[in-house]
Design an enzyme around this catalytic site. Structure first.
Site, PDB file in Angstrom:
ATOM      1  CB  SER A 220      -0.914   0.010   1.226  1.00 15.60           C
ATOM      2  OG  SER A 220      -1.586   1.251   1.355  1.00 15.60           O
ATOM      3  CE1 TYR A 233      -3.590  -2.524   5.799  1.00 15.88           C
ATOM      4  CE2 TYR A 233      -2.843  -0.414   4.942  1.00 15.88           C
ATOM      5  CZ  TYR A 233      -3.395  -1.653   4.732  1.00 15.88           C
ATOM      6  OH  TYR A 233      -3.742  -2.050   3.461  1.00 15.88           O
TER       7      TYR A 233
END
Length: 363
Positions: A220, A233
């Site tokens: 990501s 995350y």
């Protein structure tokens, strides 16, 4: 944020679908395409325009420039990623983690319908119950023993795996001070350590495969930028990206027949980030899973090493860290990256408190 419940904003305006990515796509297939560029001087010539006329000179120079850019791009791709491997879908055994829904399920279904053998690993049952050519294995990728067992089962049932797509992820969506140690460990194990577990379990099979293999890592852009309420995350995705790059370097030396594909998308329209505010719909549009799936499938089908970033800013996000710190701060405020998670809801609109602050969903 406790107890907050909201739904994603609706995009009702007529220009909502318009984004910089759409404009670039149109330009690449028209004004910036060599074929179209050379059509212009040919049309001028068909009108008996002389070669020394200004419009003719300008159009030829432009066409030559665009053609040169495409040639340089092709050479750059070959130098960066090498020769492709041959891919025969009838011989491919594709393993997708987090493939019971979302992006993973989409990829699994496409390959199943096209004749490949597909194995889906997920803790949840498949959303569609079953799909043609797809075999479901209940597996928590944080359980390294179970991952090893499933790897053996797949090789026994379906054949030697040739493609591994590491796609499973979870989002806690809390500030660091609000997270428990258990939540932090669960997030890092799922989003980072599970990649090591699956690679250790499946990579030896890919190395043995006569047709070579492909490893796909779904990371990501958050791994590069970081964001408030995504400390766990972000840390995991930064680690995943670094791990993939190191793995790719190792495989080039020891197993050049194995291809690697790194995927670093922006916000994808899946339940993983349901409710998150889009920072800027024009510059940073929400990406549809089908668009990311198309790029991943294209890379696998062509047997290429690749890096995939979507939308446009995701392909240039590395330059963010070389900007002056003041400019970075202004960019973060304008983009709203640190306030986007304030409206985070999670999978199917479930309140965070009802799931202990954790939502498990494939990216």
């Amino acid at each position: 944020m406790s107890g907050r419940f909201s739904t994603p904003p609706q995009r009702d305006s007529w220009f909502a679908p318009l984004s910089i990515d759409m404009l670039i796509k149109v330009l690449k297939t028209s004004f910036f395409h060599p074929f179209i560029a050379w059509i212009v001087p040919l049309c001028f010539r068909a009108q008996n325009m002389h070669y020394d006329a200004a419009p003719m000179i300008v159009s030829i120079v432009w066409a030559a420039f665009i053609s040169s850019c495409w040639i340089v791009g092709a050479i750059n791709s070959r130098l960066a990623f090498g020769l492709p491997r041959e891919v025969d879908l009838s011989e491919e055994v594709i393993v997708v983690t987090g493939g019971a829904s979302g992006l993973g399920l989409l990829i699994a279904e496409v390959y199943g319908m096209r004749g490949a053998t597909v194995a889906v690993l997920d803790v949840n049952e498949m959303e569609n119950g079953e799909a043609r050519g797809v075999t479901y294995y209940k597996c928590d990728v944080t359980d390294k023993q179970r991952v090893a067992e499933v790897a053996a089962e797949i090789e026994r049932d379906l054949g030697t795996p040739t493609v591994l797509i590491n796609n499973a992820a979870i989002v806690v969506g809390k500030r660091l001070l609000d997270m428990s140690v258990d939540e932090i460990e669960k997030s890092l194990t799922t989003n980072l350590l599970s990649h090591f577990y699956t690679l250790k379990a499946f990579l030896p099979a890919l190395a043995r495969s006569e047709v070579g293999g492909t490893v796909v890592t779904v990371s990501s852009v958050i791994g590069t930028t970081g964001a408030a309420q995504l400390s766990d995350y972000s840390a995991a995705k930064a680690g995943v990206t670094a791990m993939h790059k190191s793995l790719a370097a190792e495989l080039r030396q020891t197993h050049p027949q194995i291809r690697t594909v790194l995927v670093t998308p922006g916000q994808i329209s899946t339940p993983l980030f349901y409710g998150v505010q889009t920072p800027n719909a024009f510059l940073a549009p929400v990406v549809e899973p089908v668009d990311v799936a198309k790029e991943i499938i294209k890379a696998i089908d062509n047997g290429h090493n690749a890096t995939i970033g979507s939308p446009l800013y995701a392909r240039w996000i590395e330059f963010y860290n070389v900007l002056p710190m003041g400019v970075q701060a202004v960019a973060r405020r304008l983009a709203g990256v640190d306030t986007a998670m304030q409206t985070f809801v999670g999978r199917k609109g479930t309140r965070l408190s009802e799931k202990n602050g954790s939502v498990i969903q494939p990216f």
